[in-house]
Scaffold this active site. Structure first.
Site, PDB file in Angstrom:
ATOM      1  N   HIS A   1     -20.363 -28.281  -2.897  1.00  0.00           N
ATOM      2  CA  HIS A   1     -19.690 -27.042  -2.505  1.00  0.00           C
ATOM      3  C   HIS A   1     -18.460 -27.368  -1.644  1.00  0.00           C
ATOM      4  CE1 HIS A   1     -22.938 -24.434  -3.918  1.00  0.00           C
ATOM      5  NE2 HIS A   1     -22.194 -23.393  -3.582  1.00  0.00           N
TER       6      HIS A   1
ATOM      7  N   HIS B   1     -26.717 -28.271   4.095  1.00  0.00           N
ATOM      8  CA  HIS B   1     -26.109 -29.582   4.301  1.00  0.00           C
ATOM      9  C   HIS B   1     -25.998 -29.912   5.783  1.00  0.00           C
ATOM     10  CE1 HIS B   1     -24.962 -30.491   0.169  1.00  0.00           C
ATOM     11  NE2 HIS B   1     -24.581 -29.234   0.044  1.00  0.00           N
TER      12      HIS B   1
END
Length: 438
Positions: A205, A252
């Site tokens: 992403h 993340h």
């Protein structure tokens, strides 16, 4: 001296990988989990975050934790990023008018887990970062690339798709070689669980959220007339929003996001001098269709051979299929003399003055085009999977299970999304010409 630098670098990386930093950031932004309140075990040893090389991806809900609060003993001792927190559990506290209960919007792609409820104390940041993380998801690209292609600049859109497809391939392949799991929960609150069972290093992403805006800036500055600082500010703001949203979502660590950001800039630096040559080759060379098909299918085979099936790997094949379809359509358009790029003498381009008729025409083109693409995707999905199941002698009763076979998933993604990419770049513009909307 060199050894000291390496040791310091490793120590900094391990610190940035610590999930407690993610949990603290979430708390700062008003996200609170509903974990069971357990005291810290003395002498409990180190958790697996200290040994990322030992991490394994969760393959099923019985093999590991997916939702919030389902981690093992080593991590369940930490509650909401704080060890030994004796405050009341959030689900026992009275909720004020600014607090809302929420659950992840989409279930886990591999296990079907819906995730655990969490509390939102800052709704503005929740909606802001939800929007930010959607800038890296499939639906955004289905909207963004066509709008750019049909209404603003076909050349820029074509080249962006090339960078996007390669960026996803490189990022996902790197994930499958490094094989780090997502930040542990607890302490991290899983605001999103769709990709929770996938590998996480680097953040793809963050990679696409950096590659798309900066490549857009790189391709349009000088071609379109606008201030340099404006373009740079938009690109940087876009990138930062996507990167920070992945930490907010609990998907993340800080290290993975920083790595994705820098990795994407490295890929852009590689493509910058050759992107024009690639685009010209796709449009003009007689062997371009063969090279496009062979190269994109080969990259998909490489991606699928690195590890077992996953949704993110399917997304990589989807991007490669879209890239192949768009490239083939660019070749067809050039051969038929459709959608010719403006001559160099017309540069720099300027946006025409906004008018109601121009806005309505753009919206009409966009609505018709997206409808065609969505219908095309729906039909191709409905036809392709049963056909492939019949071809390979598989039952189509459980689509989720069937699509974990590479021989089904790879051709399915390529067939469906190459047709979608071809429709976007060639079929829909031809339809606009027929309807006198070009």
């Amino acid at each position: 001296m060199a050894n000291d630098f390496v040791k310091t670098f490793v120590r900094v990386c391990r610190n940035l990988q610590d999930p407690c930093h993610v949990a603290r950031f979430q708390q700062l932004c008003g996200v609170k989990g509903t974990f069971p309140n357990k005291p810290t075990k003395p002498g409990g040893g180190q958790s697996e975050q200290d040994f990322p090389e030992l991490r394994k991806r969760v393959q099923s809900s019985s093999e590991g934790s997916v939702g919030n609060g389902a981690a093992g003993d080593a991590t369940s001792a930490q509650v909401n990023g704080m060890q030994g927190d004796n405050t009341a559990r959030p689900d026992e506290a009275a909720l004020d008018s600014d607090t809302a209960r929420a659950k992840p919007l989409r279930k886990n792609s591999l296990t079907g887990d819906m995730g655990q409820e969490f509390l939102i104390h800052n709704k503005f940041l929740f909606y802001l970062f939800t929007f930010g993380t959607e800038l890296g998801n499939e639906m955004f690209f289905i909207v963004f690339f066509p709008f750019l292609f049909w209404n603003i600049d076909a050349l820029v859109s074509r080249r962006l798709i090339v960078v996007w497809a390669w960026n996803l391939f490189v990022g996902q392949s790197t994930k499958d070689m490094i094989r780090w799991s997502r930040p542990a929960s607890p302490p991290v609150v899983k605001v999103e669980v769709f990709y929770n069972s996938e590998y996480s290093m680097p953040s793809t992403h963050a990679m696409t959220g950096t590659a798309i805006p900066f490549c857009l800036f790189m391709l349009t500055y000088g071609r379109w007339q606008y201030p340099f600082l404006f373009g740079l500010s938009v690109a940087l703001s876009w990138s930062v929003l996507v990167c920070v949203s992945r930490v907010y979502m609990g998907m993340h660590s800080i290290l993975e996001v920083i790595t994705g950001f820098l990795y994407s800039l490295l890929i852009l630096a590689f493509f910058q001098p050759i992107l024009e040559k690639i685009d010209n080759f796709y449009m003009t060379d007689h062997y371009a269709p063969l090279v496009i098909i062979v190269s994109h299918v080969s990259l998909g085979l490489v991606a699928f051979s690195l590890d077992s099936w996953s949704t993110s790997r399917g997304d990589t094949a989807q991007a490669l299929g879209t890239g192949a379809g768009a490239a083939l359509a660019s070749y067809v358009n050039h051969q038929l003399g459709l959608l010719l790029d403006p001559p160099l003498s017309a540069l720099p381009l300027t946006l025409p003055p906004l008018s109601i008729s121009m806005v309505l025409l753009s919206l009409l083109r966009f609505a018709i085009g997206v409808a065609v693409i969505l219908v095309t995707r729906m039909i191709m999905k409905a036809v392709t999977i049963p056909f492939l199941c019949q071809l390979f002698g598989l039952s189509s009763d459980d689509v989720r299970q069937v699509r974990q076979h590479m021989k089904v998933e790879l051709p399915y993604r390529y067939i469906v999304y190459s047709v979608v990419g071809f429709s976007c770049v060639s079929v829909v513009p031809l339809l606009f010409r027929i309807l006198n909307l070009a």
